[in-house]
Design a protein around this motif. Sequence first.
Motif: not given
Length: 273
Positions: A59-67
């Motif tokens: 991941p390069l950004r936080p909260r990717l599992p929510r996308l």
Amino acid sequence: MRARPMVLLNTPEIELWPAWLLRARRGADMRRLAQARWLARRKRDGLYLATVADSGVQPLRPRLPRLPALADALARLARESALPRLRAEPAHPLPLERLQHRLHALGLDEGEYGARTGLPLVPEPDRLAFAGFDRYRRPLWLLSPAARAWARMREAAAREGVILEAISGYRSHDYQLGIFERKRARGLTVDAILRVNAAPGFSEHHSGAALDIGTPGEPPAEESFELTPAFAWLRANAGAFGFAMSYPRDNPHGIVYEPWHWCWRPGLSGIRD
């Protein structure tokens, strides 16, 4: 060493780019890109979301599992990577359902606009081939047969001393929407913008078959291009490679004369690809 990916995998909200074609501003992102084969990029704003290497997703950004859109794109990449010849797969159109609310936000009804202009809705392809770089050293993406035709046409022109440059190729619906948003922020009305730019979803650039073409020393996307040897060569020869000028003077779509805009049309040249 594994071959570099030469195809862009396109989904409704996420593009999967070959990582070797991209640059990052942050040091940590640069290191991850250098080790990756793919990068997931959000189409709406170009935000880098994650890299994909042989070792897995970073991941390069936080909260990717929510996308959910990213999860869908990565699942698509996993399926595609299992194919023996990723680049050779034919393109298929992406769905158009996300487009309607964007048009309504501009005060446009797609049925009325299409009837008035004679322009069809243009879906994006689910894959595009790397066709080299444009004038500005940006990666140029086209449908695979259009990319091959463009390469042949450039080479033929060069043999006659004519230099053709790509100014732009594929553009997403989101990119076209951004053109409208930036021009509206400068005070232009939607009607004024529509005299120069097709509505999002109606541009030939969405198809991956259209090119804006220039030549060294000539400003991009200006009517003066018609006075160049490059334009004269295109008028005489582009049809043999499957390309046609889309918006001549007094075209029925109400779009200004665009001598720089050419579109590859299957079967036009008669050349077996």
